[in-house]
Design a protein around this motif. Structure first.
Motif, mmCIF file in Angstrom:
data_model
loop_
_atom_site.group_PDB
_atom_site.id
_atom_site.type_symbol
_atom_site.label_atom_id
_atom_site.label_comp_id
_atom_site.label_asym_id
_atom_site.label_seq_id
_atom_site.Cartn_x
_atom_site.Cartn_y
_atom_site.Cartn_z
ATOM 1 N N TYR A 1 -6.691 2.742 -14.345
ATOM 2 C CA TYR A 1 -7.025 1.380 -13.321
ATOM 3 C C TYR A 1 -6.660 0.693 -14.607
ATOM 4 O O TYR A 1 -8.085 1.117 -15.606
ATOM 5 N N MET B 1 0.851 -1.215 -0.189
ATOM 6 C CA MET B 1 -0.032 0.133 0.042
ATOM 7 C C MET B 1 0.864 1.087 -0.267
ATOM 8 O O MET B 1 2.393 1.428 0.662
ATOM 9 N N GLY C 1 -0.887 7.064 -4.886
ATOM 10 C CA GLY C 1 -1.305 6.975 -5.905
ATOM 11 C C GLY C 1 -0.652 8.325 -6.736
ATOM 12 O O GLY C 1 -1.210 8.278 -7.789
ATOM 13 N N MET D 1 1.819 1.613 -6.610
ATOM 14 C CA MET D 1 1.171 1.255 -6.748
ATOM 15 C C MET D 1 1.536 0.376 -8.522
ATOM 16 O O MET D 1 2.342 -0.342 -8.838
ATOM 17 N N THR D 2 2.391 1.551 -9.107
ATOM 18 C CA THR D 2 2.643 1.606 -10.422
ATOM 19 C C THR D 2 4.546 0.862 -10.288
ATOM 20 O O THR D 2 5.293 -0.123 -11.161
ATOM 21 N N GLY E 1 -4.685 -6.860 -8.974
ATOM 22 C CA GLY E 1 -4.576 -5.279 -8.352
ATOM 23 C C GLY E 1 -5.981 -5.479 -7.848
ATOM 24 O O GLY E 1 -7.075 -6.006 -9.312
ATOM 25 N N THR F 1 -2.946 5.468 2.118
ATOM 26 C CA THR F 1 -2.550 4.958 2.693
ATOM 27 C C THR F 1 -2.595 4.978 4.591
ATOM 28 O O THR F 1 -2.821 3.491 4.552
ATOM 29 N N ASN G 1 -8.501 -4.555 0.049
ATOM 30 C CA ASN G 1 -6.970 -4.660 -0.017
ATOM 31 C C ASN G 1 -6.857 -5.064 0.877
ATOM 32 O O ASN G 1 -4.893 -5.666 0.998
ATOM 33 N N THR H 1 -1.771 -4.848 -4.846
ATOM 34 C CA THR H 1 -1.962 -3.342 -5.204
ATOM 35 C C THR H 1 -3.082 -3.003 -5.453
ATOM 36 O O THR H 1 -4.221 -3.430 -5.902
ATOM 37 N N GLY H 2 -3.401 -1.767 -5.392
ATOM 38 C CA GLY H 2 -4.666 -1.125 -5.778
ATOM 39 C C GLY H 2 -4.571 -1.067 -7.176
ATOM 40 O O GLY H 2 -5.764 -0.652 -6.842
ATOM 41 N N SER I 1 4.578 -2.850 -8.588
ATOM 42 C CA SER I 1 4.356 -3.979 -9.633
ATOM 43 C C SER I 1 5.877 -3.779 -10.833
ATOM 44 O O SER I 1 5.909 -5.245 -11.171
#
Length: 179
Positions: free
Chosen positions: A83, A13, A16, A47-48, A66, A129, A113, A40-41, A51
């Motif tokens: 997303y 987490m 964003g 998150m990106t 995701g 978060t 999550n 992740t979300g 990943s």
């Protein structure tokens, strides 16, 4: 099914918007080496970046899951623009539109999550978060923050924090050993 074991899931987490590349790259590579799935979300920022680091690790064995939010008021549950991020391999759609400061409300995907992974790692982030971290405490989920306390003042008390990657690795492995 007898004899079938499942691969552990570690949730990460974080922001964003801000990728926090140093921390996200280190955590993504670490998790890839631990033979786990990453959750992740599914958005941008941390998150990106986590990943991508996970996906690009040569030794990785797990997949990237995701949890997608829905656009508010969209009955088709279409996720908002951005997303999932391009690294998500298994997008999990939800009907849940809330996040950020409303991340602890019933219509937030943050519940999924934090309830889905076996261990949660928090990287620097803002209200969303912090709400995930608070939910993890509420649901008594294993959680650790990979940051200095000054990097996220809203981090709920009671969550251990470290900037040492080896301490993080031992925390994760210790909790995965209990599965």
């Amino acid at each position: 099914m007898a004899g079938v074991s499942r691969k552990p899931i570690v949730g990460v987490m974080g922001s964003g918007t801000d990728p926090h590349l140093d921390k996200a790259n280190a955590v993504g590579a670490l998790l890839a080496a631990l033979d786990v799935h990453l959750l992740t979300g599914a958005g941008r920022g941390v998150m990106t970046s986590v990943s991508r680091a996970f996906a690009e690790a040569p030794e990785r064995k797990g997949l990237i899951l995701g949890i997608l939010p829905a656009q508010p008021g969209d009955d088709s549950c279409k996720p908002p623009s951005g997303y999932p991020n391009p690294w998500v391999e298994i997008p999990i759609r939800t009907h849940l539109p809330l996040s950020g400061e409303r991340g602890q409300e019933a219509l937030s995907r943050n519940h999924i999550n934090v309830l889905s992974p076996d261990v949660i790692v928090v990287l620097p982030g803002a209200a969303g978060t912090a709400s995930e971290a608070a939910l993890a405490l509420r649901y008594q989920r294993p959680i650790v923050a990979f940051l200095g306390r000054d990097e996220m003042p809203a981090l709920p008390k009671g969550i251990p924090a470290t900037t040492d990657l080896e301490v993080l690795r031992r925390f994760i492995l210790g909790h995965l050993a209990k599965l």
